[in-house]
Write a protein that holds these residues in place. Structure first.
Motif, PDB file in Angstrom:
ATOM      1  N   LEU A  13     -37.489  63.107 -37.522  1.00  0.00           N
ATOM      2  CA  LEU A  13     -37.312  61.706 -37.891  1.00  0.00           C
ATOM      3  C   LEU A  13     -38.614  61.206 -38.515  1.00  0.00           C
ATOM      4  CD1 LEU A  13     -35.418  59.217 -37.778  1.00  0.00           C
ATOM      5  CD2 LEU A  13     -36.476  58.658 -35.574  1.00  0.00           C
ATOM      6  N   ALA A  14     -38.533  60.724 -39.753  1.00  0.00           N
ATOM      7  CA  ALA A  14     -39.751  60.339 -40.474  1.00  0.00           C
ATOM      8  C   ALA A  14     -40.541  59.277 -39.725  1.00  0.00           C
ATOM      9  CB  ALA A  14     -39.387  59.845 -41.878  1.00  0.00           C
ATOM     10  N   ALA A  15     -39.869  58.349 -39.071  1.00  0.00           N
ATOM     11  CA  ALA A  15     -40.544  57.258 -38.368  1.00  0.00           C
ATOM     12  C   ALA A  15     -41.336  57.737 -37.160  1.00  0.00           C
ATOM     13  CB  ALA A  15     -39.517  56.212 -37.929  1.00  0.00           C
ATOM     14  N   GLN A  16     -41.082  58.985 -36.721  1.00  0.00           N
ATOM     15  CA  GLN A  16     -41.777  59.526 -35.554  1.00  0.00           C
ATOM     16  C   GLN A  16     -42.611  60.757 -35.907  1.00  0.00           C
ATOM     17  OE1 GLN A  16     -38.765  60.224 -32.560  1.00  0.00           O
ATOM     18  NE2 GLN A  16     -38.213  58.065 -32.437  1.00  0.00           N
ATOM     19  N   SER A  17     -42.766  61.018 -37.199  1.00  0.00           N
ATOM     20  CA  SER A  17     -43.524  62.191 -37.648  1.00  0.00           C
ATOM     21  C   SER A  17     -44.941  61.755 -37.995  1.00  0.00           C
ATOM     22  CB  SER A  17     -42.841  62.831 -38.865  1.00  0.00           C
ATOM     23  OG  SER A  17     -41.557  63.302 -38.510  1.00  0.00           O
ATOM     24  N   TRP A  18     -45.881  62.080 -37.110  1.00  0.00           N
ATOM     25  CA  TRP A  18     -47.265  61.639 -37.259  1.00  0.00           C
ATOM     26  C   TRP A  18     -48.164  62.825 -37.539  1.00  0.00           C
ATOM     27  CZ3 TRP A  18     -47.862  56.418 -37.187  1.00  0.00           C
ATOM     28  CH2 TRP A  18     -46.836  55.672 -36.597  1.00  0.00           C
ATOM     29  N   TYR A  19     -49.379  62.510 -37.934  1.00  0.00           N
ATOM     30  CA  TYR A  19     -50.408  63.529 -38.152  1.00  0.00           C
ATOM     31  C   TYR A  19     -51.699  62.986 -37.555  1.00  0.00           C
ATOM     32  CZ  TYR A  19     -52.820  67.407 -40.440  1.00  0.00           C
ATOM     33  OH  TYR A  19     -53.541  68.559 -40.676  1.00  0.00           O
ATOM     34  N   TYR A  20     -52.184  63.678 -36.511  1.00  0.00           N
ATOM     35  CA  TYR A  20     -53.420  63.251 -35.852  1.00  0.00           C
ATOM     36  C   TYR A  20     -54.567  63.994 -36.514  1.00  0.00           C
ATOM     37  CZ  TYR A  20     -56.422  61.839 -31.890  1.00  0.00           C
ATOM     38  OH  TYR A  20     -57.401  61.286 -31.101  1.00  0.00           O
ATOM     39  N   THR A  21     -55.389  63.254 -37.258  1.00  0.00           N
ATOM     40  CA  THR A  21     -56.403  63.864 -38.111  1.00  0.00           C
ATOM     41  C   THR A  21     -57.647  64.244 -37.311  1.00  0.00           C
ATOM     42  OG1 THR A  21     -57.528  61.797 -38.670  1.00  0.00           O
ATOM     43  CG2 THR A  21     -55.596  62.377 -39.993  1.00  0.00           C
ATOM     44  N   ASN A  22     -58.476  65.061 -37.935  1.00  0.00           N
ATOM     45  CA  ASN A  22     -59.724  65.466 -37.290  1.00  0.00           C
ATOM     46  C   ASN A  22     -60.703  64.311 -37.134  1.00  0.00           C
ATOM     47  OD1 ASN A  22     -58.973  68.141 -36.911  1.00  0.00           O
ATOM     48  ND2 ASN A  22     -59.686  68.760 -38.931  1.00  0.00           N
ATOM     49  N   ASP A  23     -60.506  63.217 -37.908  1.00  0.00           N
ATOM     50  CA  ASP A  23     -61.369  62.040 -37.733  1.00  0.00           C
ATOM     51  C   ASP A  23     -60.675  60.956 -36.920  1.00  0.00           C
ATOM     52  OD1 ASP A  23     -59.547  61.287 -39.660  1.00  0.00           O
ATOM     53  OD2 ASP A  23     -61.013  60.545 -41.095  1.00  0.00           O
ATOM     54  N   ASN A  24     -59.670  61.372 -36.113  1.00  0.00           N
ATOM     55  CA  ASN A  24     -59.052  60.517 -35.086  1.00  0.00           C
ATOM     56  C   ASN A  24     -58.212  59.377 -35.640  1.00  0.00           C
ATOM     57  OD1 ASN A  24     -60.114  62.047 -32.925  1.00  0.00           O
ATOM     58  ND2 ASN A  24     -62.055  60.942 -33.059  1.00  0.00           N
ATOM     59  N   ARG A  25     -57.567  59.611 -36.767  1.00  0.00           N
ATOM     60  CA  ARG A  25     -56.563  58.657 -37.236  1.00  0.00           C
ATOM     61  C   ARG A  25     -55.181  59.224 -36.951  1.00  0.00           C
ATOM     62  NH1 ARG A  25     -58.127  57.144 -43.297  1.00  0.00           N
ATOM     63  NH2 ARG A  25     -58.704  59.348 -43.366  1.00  0.00           N
ATOM     64  N   VAL A  26     -54.251  58.326 -36.611  1.00  0.00           N
ATOM     65  CA  VAL A  26     -52.864  58.714 -36.359  1.00  0.00           C
ATOM     66  C   VAL A  26     -52.054  58.179 -37.534  1.00  0.00           C
ATOM     67  CG1 VAL A  26     -50.926  58.630 -34.756  1.00  0.00           C
ATOM     68  CG2 VAL A  26     -53.280  58.574 -33.875  1.00  0.00           C
ATOM     69  N   ALA A  27     -51.679  59.088 -38.438  1.00  0.00           N
ATOM     70  CA  ALA A  27     -51.067  58.690 -39.707  1.00  0.00           C
ATOM     71  C   ALA A  27     -49.625  59.157 -39.781  1.00  0.00           C
ATOM     72  CB  ALA A  27     -51.854  59.284 -40.877  1.00  0.00           C
ATOM     73  N   LEU A  28     -48.751  58.304 -40.321  1.00  0.00           N
ATOM     74  CA  LEU A  28     -47.396  58.742 -40.623  1.00  0.00           C
ATOM     75  C   LEU A  28     -47.454  59.862 -41.655  1.00  0.00           C
ATOM     76  CD1 LEU A  28     -45.216  55.511 -40.831  1.00  0.00           C
ATOM     77  CD2 LEU A  28     -44.844  57.456 -39.307  1.00  0.00           C
ATOM     78  N   PHE A  29     -46.785  60.952 -41.375  1.00  0.00           N
ATOM     79  CA  PHE A  29     -46.883  62.125 -42.222  1.00  0.00           C
ATOM     80  C   PHE A  29     -46.414  61.829 -43.643  1.00  0.00           C
ATOM     81  CE2 PHE A  29     -45.314  66.300 -43.756  1.00  0.00           C
ATOM     82  CZ  PHE A  29     -46.515  66.985 -43.701  1.00  0.00           C
ATOM     83  N   ASN A  30     -47.330  62.020 -44.595  1.00  0.00           N
ATOM     84  CA  ASN A  30     -47.046  61.863 -46.033  1.00  0.00           C
ATOM     85  C   ASN A  30     -46.596  60.461 -46.425  1.00  0.00           C
ATOM     86  OD1 ASN A  30     -47.762  64.435 -46.854  1.00  0.00           O
ATOM     87  ND2 ASN A  30     -45.691  65.269 -46.684  1.00  0.00           N
TER      88      ASN A  30
END
Length: 307
Positions: free
Chosen positions: A252-269
């Motif tokens: 589900l796009a609304a629940q697809s996140w990416y936790y970056t190495n600089d500690n941001r939680v971003a919606l994937f793409n």
């Protein structure tokens, strides 16, 4: 397909015949980029995509992917390692982050402990090094001791498989998420009400389940620990939209996140990050999505082990 051209140049200089074949298989649920010694080779399709290459019999190096939060330079990755013509192979894991499981299988009959498969599918495995070995024993009639493996002989082919279980590693450990490292404030499910649509807010850290999350570096869900509710950005994420929890769903796009190495939680793409609304740390301030911006301290979320 063939390995990066620099390897063939090296082989030519050494006058070594290219006589060892590697088949790399992607069993992960999404496409992965394959790297060999830092050079991108191919993008492998999910659930069965393969790549084949032939190298000199005395080749040494690493095969890995930057999928699921790994890095092109090899940090944050699980690597399949090979050393020289004596037939040594091994796995190296990064203790700080485990992006994929890896299995190495020689295409040669197992004889005693020679030519046995090497596999590491989680960061607690004892069959992988935490850093590359710097020395190797001389060949003998006694097989190497894991995490070092050995399959002597020429023209031995190998299969390297990523995500041998068919999935990326399970969600990471239970953590609390703090805005910009502020240990006194936590990401919180309002009122500990585990129901679709409950706002996600900032609140004083109190050790309750409403502040315990499961996530991992790279592609991830952000799941309320012990529940089937996930951080959800809604059907039309945009700057200023409040975040909530919702029943967890796969892909589900609304629940697809990416936790970056600089500690941001971003919606994937999607270019939207979890954001501390207006930078306000007052209890009950609902967090939001906002356009991801470098060096924006409202978008830094530091994890610490939950007690």
């Amino acid at each position: 397909m063939r390995l990066h051209s620099s390897l063939f140049i090296l082989a030519g200089l050494l006058g070594v015949l290219a006589d060892r074949q590697y088949t790399i298989k992607n069993s992960c649920p999404s496409s992965i980029t394959l790297f060999i010694n830092g050079a991108a080779q191919s993008v492998l399709k999910p659930a069965g995509g393969t790549f084949q290459t032939t190298v000199p019999n005395d080749w040494s190096g690493f095969i890995y992917t930057d999928a699921n939060g790994g890095n092109q330079n090899g940090t944050g990755t699980t690597r399949a390692g090979f050393y020289g013509q004596d037939g040594y192979y091994y796995i190296v894991k990064d203790p700080a982050y485990f992006n994929t499981g890896v299995t190495i299988t020689p295409q040669s009959p197992v004889a005693g402990a020679f030519c046995a498969p090497a596999s590491c599918t989680n960061n607690s495995c004892s069959t992988a090094y935490s850093q590359p070995p710097t020395a190797f024993p001389p060949p003998s009639s006694v097989p190497a001791t894991p995490p070092l493996y050995e399959c002597p002989g020429t023209n031995i082919a190998y299969t390297v498989e990523f995500c041998p279980g068919g999935s990326f590693p399970p969600p990471g450990p239970v953590v609390t998420l703090h805005p910009n490292g502020n240990a006194g404030k936590c990401l919180d499910v309002r009122g500990a009400v585990y129901a679709n649509g409950t706002p996600v807010q900032i609140y004083d850290c109190n050790g309750t389940g409403a502040q315990k999350w499961r996530l991992t570096r790279g592609n991830t869900k952000v799941q309320v620990a012990g529940t089937n509710f996930c951080l959800d950005a809604g059907s039309a994420p945009a700057s200023g939209v409040g975040l909530k929890i919702w029943t967890c769903y796969e892909n589900l796009a609304a629940q697809s996140w990416y936790y970056t190495n600089d500690n941001r939680v971003a919606l994937f793409n999607q270019g939207q990050c979890v954001d501390l609304t207006n930078g306000v740390l007052t209890n009950s301030n609902q967090v939001q999505t906002w356009q991801c911006t470098d060096n924006n301290t409202n978008q830094i979320w530091t994890g610490s082990p939950a007690s």
